[in-house]
Design a protein around this motif. Structure first.
Motif, PDB file in Angstrom:
ATOM      1  N   THR A 148      -5.511   1.726   2.363  1.00 23.39           N
ATOM      2  CA  THR A 148      -4.830   2.122   1.140  1.00 23.39           C
ATOM      3  C   THR A 148      -5.644   1.729  -0.084  1.00 23.39           C
ATOM      4  OG1 THR A 148      -3.618   0.020   0.945  1.00 23.39           O
ATOM      5  CG2 THR A 148      -2.601   1.774   2.276  1.00 23.39           C
ATOM      6  N   LEU A 149      -5.366   2.400  -1.192  1.00 25.51           N
ATOM      7  CA  LEU A 149      -6.032   2.079  -2.450  1.00 25.51           C
ATOM      8  C   LEU A 149      -5.724   0.651  -2.862  1.00 25.51           C
ATOM      9  CD1 LEU A 149      -7.597   2.912  -4.985  1.00 25.51           C
ATOM     10  CD2 LEU A 149      -5.442   3.771  -5.938  1.00 25.51           C
ATOM     11  N   GLU A 150      -4.478   0.228  -2.690  1.00 28.59           N
ATOM     12  CA  GLU A 150      -4.078  -1.127  -3.093  1.00 28.59           C
ATOM     13  C   GLU A 150      -4.830  -2.185  -2.287  1.00 28.59           C
ATOM     14  OE1 GLU A 150      -0.864   1.736  -4.130  1.00 28.59           O
ATOM     15  OE2 GLU A 150      -2.104   1.365  -2.359  1.00 28.59           O
TER      16      GLU A 150
ATOM     17  N   GLY B 296       0.812  -1.210   0.000  1.00 25.55           N
ATOM     18  CA  GLY B 296       0.000   0.000   0.000  1.00 25.55           C
ATOM     19  C   GLY B 296       0.850   1.267   0.000  1.00 25.55           C
ATOM     20  N   ARG B 297       0.587   2.159  -0.919  1.00 27.09           N
ATOM     21  CA  ARG B 297       1.320   3.424  -1.024  1.00 27.09           C
ATOM     22  C   ARG B 297       0.370   4.623  -1.038  1.00 27.09           C
ATOM     23  NH1 ARG B 297       4.375   0.147   0.017  1.00 27.09           N
ATOM     24  NH2 ARG B 297       6.388  -0.394  -0.912  1.00 27.09           N
ATOM     25  N   ARG B 298      -0.837   4.428  -1.535  1.00 29.89           N
ATOM     26  CA  ARG B 298      -1.782   5.540  -1.680  1.00 29.89           C
ATOM     27  C   ARG B 298      -2.894   5.390  -0.652  1.00 29.89           C
ATOM     28  NH1 ARG B 298      -0.388   3.187  -6.328  1.00 29.89           N
ATOM     29  NH2 ARG B 298       0.642   4.416  -7.957  1.00 29.89           N
ATOM     30  N   HIS B 299      -2.920   6.281   0.317  1.00 27.62           N
ATOM     31  CA  HIS B 299      -3.919   6.220   1.381  1.00 27.62           C
ATOM     32  C   HIS B 299      -5.189   6.952   0.964  1.00 27.62           C
ATOM     33  CE1 HIS B 299      -1.693   4.359   4.757  1.00 27.62           C
ATOM     34  NE2 HIS B 299      -0.633   4.817   4.106  1.00 27.62           N
ATOM     35  N   ILE B 300      -6.297   6.251   1.083  1.00 26.70           N
ATOM     36  CA  ILE B 300      -7.603   6.853   0.805  1.00 26.70           C
ATOM     37  C   ILE B 300      -8.141   7.487   2.078  1.00 26.70           C
ATOM     38  CG2 ILE B 300      -9.929   6.414  -0.054  1.00 26.70           C
ATOM     39  CD1 ILE B 300      -8.838   3.930  -1.434  1.00 26.70           C
TER      40      ILE B 300
END
Length: 243
Positions: free
Chosen positions: A166-168, A157-161
């Protein structure tokens, strides 16, 4: 050395004594005694989580009637609750098996019930409440999508919603729920594939959004109950008859 103040009965300072400071564990020793949190992968715990749910759902799908499943899983839920109370009340019983705590318990669970209790209750409630196919989708989602999304989110996970999501991880939850719903609905109905696909996408989308909500309730309980209701609604909208 740490100063220690001794006071007389009237509150005045009587003496100041230097005492040796207690050593603090650091490095490898501290790491081995640290307790796991929700951000820990804990592959043993998650594998156990997946195995229990898959076995329960598969046994219900292949071998048990509704009544048999309620009796058997109700008994299992009672047994889990009893064992959890024994573990909490008699911690010395697992004092020599600390690998159990490291592998299967989080820090906040060592002095209270673990997630296995809401997990078992949720499976039982899903079977009691929903039609068989909706219950199977709910249980398989809990068993597969929930732990796999956590593993993907923690590792990749790299992109936190939202915080801690995370987005992933959410995409993994969506994809696995979609696959589960489509597989169960396709095997148990005779409607068109497009209807199955549409219902499955709706279930997966709403389930993935719900999983991101920062609720204070245990997701082992909330996810299967929510998914069961969404399957029920989606099946009605797409003309799918649930067994």
């Amino acid at each position: 050395m740490v100063p220690e103040i001794h006071r007389a009965a009237d509150g005045d300072v009587e003496a100041v004594v230097a005492v040796p400071a207690m050593p603090v564990a650091t490095g490898p020793i501290a790491a081995t005694t640290a307790s796991a949190t929700r951000k820990s992968i804990q592959l043993g715990r998650r594998a156990f989580h997946m195995l229990n749910g898959v076995v329960a759902a598969s046994a219900y799908a292949l071998f048990f009637t509704h009544t048999q499943a309620v009796y058997i899983l109700g008994t299992v839920a009672c047994l889990i609750y009893f064992l959890e109370q024994v573990r909490i009340s008699y911690p010395e019983l697992i004092r020599h098996a600390q690998w159990v705590e490291r592998s299967f318990l989080r820090a906040e669970e060592q002095a209270k019930e673990s997630g296995m209790i809401p997990y078992a209750i949720a499976i039982l409630l899903a079977i009691i409440t929903f039609p068989k196919q909706a219950a199977l989708i709910a249980i398989y989602t809990l068993a597969l999508a929930d732990p796999m999304s956590a593993i993907v989110g923690i590792r990749f996970g790299r992109r936190h919603i939202v915080p801690d999501k995370t987005l992933e991880g959410s995409l993994a939850f969506f994809a696995i729920t979609l696959a589960v719903a489509a597989t169960v609905l396709a095997r148990g109905t005779e409607v068109s594939r497009w209807a199955v696909f549409g219902a499955s996408c709706g279930v997966a989308l709403f389930a993935a959004v719900f999983e991101m909500l920062p609720l204070r309730l245990d997701d082992n309980l909330t996810i299967p109950i929510f998914v069961g209701f969404v399957v029920w609604i989606a099946a009605a909208l797409f003309g799918i008859s649930l067994a």
